[in-house]
Write an enzyme that holds these catalytic residues in place. Sequence first.
Site, short mmCIF file in Angstrom:
data_model
loop_
_atom_site.label_atom_id
_atom_site.label_comp_id
_atom_site.label_asym_id
_atom_site.label_seq_id
_atom_site.Cartn_x
_atom_site.Cartn_y
_atom_site.Cartn_z
N GLU A 113 -30.84 17.17 -46.28
CA GLU A 113 -30.37 15.85 -46.72
C GLU A 113 -30.85 14.81 -45.73
O GLU A 113 -31.11 15.12 -44.57
CB GLU A 113 -28.83 15.80 -46.70
CG GLU A 113 -28.18 16.58 -47.79
CD GLU A 113 -26.69 16.74 -47.51
OE1 GLU A 113 -26.07 15.83 -46.92
OE2 GLU A 113 -26.16 17.79 -47.88
N LYS A 115 -30.27 11.96 -43.11
CA LYS A 115 -29.15 11.66 -42.21
C LYS A 115 -28.97 10.15 -42.22
O LYS A 115 -29.75 9.40 -41.63
CB LYS A 115 -29.45 12.17 -40.80
CG LYS A 115 -28.26 12.04 -39.88
CD LYS A 115 -28.47 12.83 -38.61
CE LYS A 115 -27.24 12.81 -37.73
NZ LYS A 115 -26.86 11.48 -37.27
N ASP A 117 -27.73 6.55 -41.45
CA ASP A 117 -27.29 5.94 -40.19
C ASP A 117 -26.18 4.92 -40.46
O ASP A 117 -26.40 3.72 -40.46
CB ASP A 117 -28.48 5.27 -39.50
CG ASP A 117 -28.20 5.03 -38.04
OD1 ASP A 117 -27.17 5.53 -37.54
OD2 ASP A 117 -29.00 4.34 -37.40
N TYR A 222 -21.15 13.55 -49.04
CA TYR A 222 -21.86 14.83 -48.95
C TYR A 222 -20.97 16.01 -48.57
O TYR A 222 -21.44 17.13 -48.42
CB TYR A 222 -23.01 14.74 -47.96
CG TYR A 222 -22.62 14.12 -46.63
CD1 TYR A 222 -21.79 14.78 -45.75
CD2 TYR A 222 -23.06 12.83 -46.30
CE1 TYR A 222 -21.41 14.20 -44.56
CE2 TYR A 222 -22.68 12.24 -45.10
CZ TYR A 222 -21.86 12.93 -44.24
OH TYR A 222 -21.47 12.35 -43.07
N LYS A 310 -33.58 14.98 -35.41
CA LYS A 310 -33.61 13.55 -35.10
C LYS A 310 -35.05 13.08 -35.03
O LYS A 310 -35.88 13.71 -34.37
CB LYS A 310 -32.93 13.28 -33.75
CG LYS A 310 -31.46 13.65 -33.70
CD LYS A 310 -30.61 12.84 -34.66
CE LYS A 310 -30.02 11.58 -34.09
NZ LYS A 310 -29.21 11.65 -32.94
N CYS A 404 -26.26 4.07 3.34
CA CYS A 404 -25.55 3.74 2.11
C CYS A 404 -25.54 2.22 1.88
O CYS A 404 -25.14 1.48 2.77
CB CYS A 404 -24.11 4.25 2.20
SG CYS A 404 -23.08 3.71 0.82
N CYS A 407 -21.68 1.07 2.38
CA CYS A 407 -20.92 1.15 3.63
C CYS A 407 -21.80 1.33 4.86
O CYS A 407 -21.31 1.31 5.99
CB CYS A 407 -19.89 2.27 3.56
SG CYS A 407 -20.63 3.91 3.61
N CYS A 422 -23.88 9.56 -0.03
CA CYS A 422 -23.11 8.99 1.06
C CYS A 422 -21.90 9.91 1.23
O CYS A 422 -21.19 10.16 0.26
CB CYS A 422 -22.65 7.58 0.68
SG CYS A 422 -21.36 6.97 1.75
N CYS A 427 -15.97 5.34 1.91
CA CYS A 427 -16.97 4.38 1.41
C CYS A 427 -16.34 3.58 0.27
O CYS A 427 -15.85 4.16 -0.72
CB CYS A 427 -18.19 5.14 0.92
SG CYS A 427 -19.32 4.13 -0.03
#
Length: 667
Positions: A113, A115, A117, A222, A310, A404, A407, A422, A427
Amino acid sequence: MDKQQAQEKIDAIKELLHQYGHEYYVLDKPSVPDSEYDQKLRELQELEDAYPELVTADSPTQRVGAEPLEAFQKVQHNIPMLSLGNAFNADELRDFARRATEGTDKPVSYVCELKIDGLAISLLYEDGKFVRGATRGDGTTGEDITSNLRTIRSIPLTIKDKDTIEVRGEAFMPHKSFLALNQKRDENGDEPFANPRNAAAGSLRQLDPKIAAKRNLDTFLYGVGEWETGTIQSHSERLSYLKELGFKTNPEWRKCQTIEEVIDYVEYWTTERPNLNYEIDGIVVKVDDLDQQEELGYTAKSPRWAIAYKFPAEEVITTLTDIELSVGRTGVVTPTAILDAVKVAGTTVKRASLHNEDLIRAKDIRIGDTVVIKKAGDIIPEVVRVVEEKRTDKEEEFHMPTTCPACGSDLVRLEEEVALRCINPNCPAQLKEGLIHFVSRNAMNIDGLGEKVIIQLFQEKLIQTIADIYRLNREDLLKLERMGEKSVDNLLQAIEVSKGNSIERLLFGLGIRFVGAKAAKTLAQQFETIDNLQQASYDELIAVDEIGEKMADSIAHYFSEQEVTDLLQELRELGVNMEYTGVKRSSQSEETIFSEKTVVLTGKMEHYTRQEAKEKIENMGGSVTGSVSKKTDIVIAGEDAGSKFEKAQKLGVTIWDEQQLREALND
Ligand code: IVH
């Protein structure tokens, strides 16, 4: 004309209008000009005006009648509305076919079938009347959008099947309606919708059905949810039956005997897709035979008897203008590409995660590069590659920092990890992300404490640790931007309610490494209190099914920290529940009458709803399915059990009545 004659006339016009509507909106084949339809509708309206007592909910004059709602009611889907696993190429479809073939004895044929959207809907009919329409929601709980769905002309208000039947499918906005709607929004200075799916979802989420009525939505059905009948043997028959009942089914479905035929169908629609007047995002492939479907069953999230192919993601080109760094809850520093805004698969993209430095090196991404972007799984933006021909030599190479960005402490690369971390437990960036996680939906679920509020509270130094959340008071909260009395009261209430959560939420919310929501639930069921869990040894942890070495190690380490003991003590003193309050797990070794048994429930029961009976049986190790087959061990038949009962008799399956069920459940 007397009332009796009016009634007869009304019935005759309704039947005619039902037929015209079906021809026009469902079959796309009108047999009379629009003027004729309108004329009949006016005639009906006049009769109903003269005899208001003869107006019924299924009259075509009543599609848009409902008053605006305050809010949508929740709807429980007794049979969950699942999503599908994905395939992205022909080989993944062949893998699916192999798994399906190996999972059943007989040869497998498929139904393909389109699909659609749009958004998944459930339509409930009782005694031939459309009584409730709902969204899919999270699959178990959706929203009641009946009055909006009634405005969709291809949804019949009456059907000839008098069984209670729940029909499922997709509501969507055809291209033509979408273009017209966005043009109008443009003219009115309203933000246009990004794509037809958002437009359809936005329309069905309106509280006033008059708005949905103007949006020209359409449907393709469906599937079937709850239904007391067993006569249908295959998905293809089901599609034909839905059509016969007057639902709009998509005409492009095809039955295929082999997976190679399925792949041909996929290829055909990959090129034909632009010629459709509605959006599709893939092809759904389903095993046709319903007994085989049942035999194949389900994984936790999706059926093994179906898969969604897809279409490849749309790719576009833009410029990467900068790379930003962020520090996550676990201290991982992630680089993010800042992009010149560009439209991909319907929405505007301005950022894309680059994950880590290795990926940046592997793709040789530099600041200033022209890059190809796509949305992985049509959702998450991703930099696919650099367009090297566009290099100007002005592009700059990017290097991850050694400290980092939040910090300033040194970053480390843990063994076997590509990420930089980190490891400073104080932090601020990590603390903030940890707080956001703690209040999130699957964790403590504190409504009203969204990311923006957390950031404000954190910046104002009103909260630093999760325990501080339980110390917030009215005065503090009222100081925040955009927080009125009402929102403050609601928030305090939500915080209070969260104290009573069962401990799996707390466990997940604490953010222990490798402990996701599912593992948290397992731990909670197994150990029952936070204390027990804290005292559990590595060996006791690893003995639990589903808890592996890495997780056991991480949990034991986490609970051995003094800070953690202090935090838990604080939370306890602030009134946060430290015990499991959910359903107890029957221990694996304990055999019950339902262990490993497949059970089907049918008919009405006096003492349980379907859901309650299902949960009780599942808690005792049984599994409850929707239809009767050779594999069914027990059918439990309540009042007015219909065709499932007959099928069970035919197949010689054990049948119990409600009393026998109560005895088995020790109720
Ligand atoms: S079957 C148990 N068929 O795709 C499987 N779904 O990921 C039920 N969808 O939520 C879904 N067209 O909204 C099925 N022909 C089709 C579909 C379809 C669109 C959507 C549906 C579902 C999602 C599955």
